[in-house]
Design an enzyme around this catalytic site. Structure first.
Site, PDB file in Angstrom:
ATOM      1  N   CYS A 154       0.915  -1.182  -0.262  1.00 10.47           N
ATOM      2  CA  CYS A 154      -0.322   0.139  -0.036  1.00 10.47           C
ATOM      3  C   CYS A 154       1.070   1.265   0.269  1.00 10.47           C
ATOM      4  O   CYS A 154       1.611   1.284   1.228  1.00 10.47           O
ATOM      5  CB  CYS A 154      -0.953  -0.461   1.037  1.00 10.47           C
ATOM      6  N   CYS A 184      -5.179   6.029  -4.578  1.00 11.68           N
ATOM      7  CA  CYS A 184      -4.144   4.314  -4.291  1.00 11.68           C
ATOM      8  C   CYS A 184      -2.371   5.091  -4.765  1.00 11.68           C
ATOM      9  O   CYS A 184      -2.116   5.137  -5.904  1.00 11.68           O
ATOM     10  CB  CYS A 184      -4.840   3.892  -5.287  1.00 11.68           C
TER      11      CYS A 184
END
Ligand SMILES: N[C@@H](CCC[C@H](N)C(=O)O)C(=O)O
Length: 320
Positions: A76, A225
């Site tokens: 992430c 993202c």
């Protein structure tokens, strides 16, 4: 009782739970359930995922990231910046290493990308264009700017893992409804993407400047993202829109980041640079037996919120 920091990278928001410092010992089942219960935007605290900070034997800390549906991701990017900030502040050093599922990654505090924004740079790697690394079932070893017939008749996608799975398409203008429909379809296509996939639409704004929006596996549409912006920068660079070793401005719904593509022999990596903003620190009481939780206390970091809003306003003015 659980203490957490509500934080975000480009308004991709997380609950950061420091298991290491607080000596929490969750089971795997509990981490997944905490993510489902607490990330819920209606009945929970509300966030895109949870960042669990744990002890590491090979780095200053280990990060594990769970999506709001309770599934764990390999990586992430926006979350790693938040964990980087947390560990850099704890250690009192501007450069540390964080263990992630597939690699130990260098993270550091760098020059602000925007006035007043404390900025953190994280290395996004390993990168692979082999379809089996996502995994993706495809007739060739790589899927570079090709139609995926099961997904769309006209959009062309490039598939890559960084190391979580992404497909990226370049469009004239990002249509959010089409992105959402394509993202949902791709994540219900287990014959092509057995472990799901993050889907990004990229609009080229100028040389070295792109806009990216992503439908995230395990979450849905998000403001940004980090791994997707890194993957999108690399794909648009390979397809000719940007230069390597140059900061590419990546505008997103929640702000902006800079990405630098680096190439050493045949291996790519991306430096992802952006904010890591703490919104508030809180303590809650949680009972996972009946999926209940209650606030105990919270402290808002209003100064950080106000400073970030200026960057967000500027980024919004760059979308056309
Ligand atoms: N938002 C994150 C990626 C989170 C994981 C992703 N949804 C997945 O399942 O791969 C980022 O900033 O990279």
């Amino acid at each position: 009782m659980i203490q957490f920091i509500k934080c975000h990278g480009s308004d991709n928001d997380f609950l950061l739970i420091d298991e290491k410092t607080n000596h929490y010992q969750f089971t795997e089942e509990e981490r997944s359930q905490l993510s489902i219960v607490l990330c819920d935007r209606n009945n929970g605290v509300g966030s895109d995922g949870i960042l669990f900070v744990m002890n590491s034997e090979v780095a200053e800390a280990r990060m594990r990231m769970f999506n709001s549906d309770g599934t764990e991701a390999e990586m992430c990017g926006n979350g790693l910046r938040c964990v980087a900030r947390h560990i850099i502040e704890q250690e009192g050093r501007a450069k540390v290493q964080i263990e992630t599922e597939k690699a130990v990654l260098a993270v550091e505090q760098v020059e602000p990308i925007y006035e007043g924004i404390d900025t953190f740079s994280v290395t996004i790697e390993p990168v692979s264009f082999e379809v089996q690394s996502l995994p993706m079932k495809f007739e060739k070893d790589e899927a570079l700017d090709v139609v995926i017939p099961e997904l769309s008749d006209d959009l062309t996608f490039t598939a890559l893992s960084v190391p979580n799975p992404h497909i990226v398409t370049i469009v004239d203008k990002v249509n959010q409804r089409e992105l959402e429909a394509t993202g949902k379809k791709a994540n219900n296509l287990s014959e092509v993407f057995p472990k799901g996939v993050n889907v990004s639409f990229v609009q080229i704004l100028a040389t070295n400047k792109i806009f990216v929006q992503t439908y995230e596996r395990g979450v849905g549409l998000t403001n940004a993202c980090g791994t997707a912006m890194s993957a999108s920068t690399l794909v648009s660079t390979i397809l000719g829109s940007n230069e390597v070793e140059t900061p590419i401005v990546v505008i997103n719904k929640g702000g902006l980041v800079n990405c630098v593509v680096e190439k050493a022999e045949r291996r790519y990596s991306i430096q992802l640079r952006g904010n890591a903003t703490n919104v508030y620190t809180a303590t809650i009481d949680v009972s996972l037996e009946n999926n209940e939780w209650n606030w105990i206390d919270s402290t808002t970091h209003q100064n950080e919120i106000d400073i970030y809003q200026k960057l967000k306003d500027f980024a919004a003015s760059q979308i056309y």
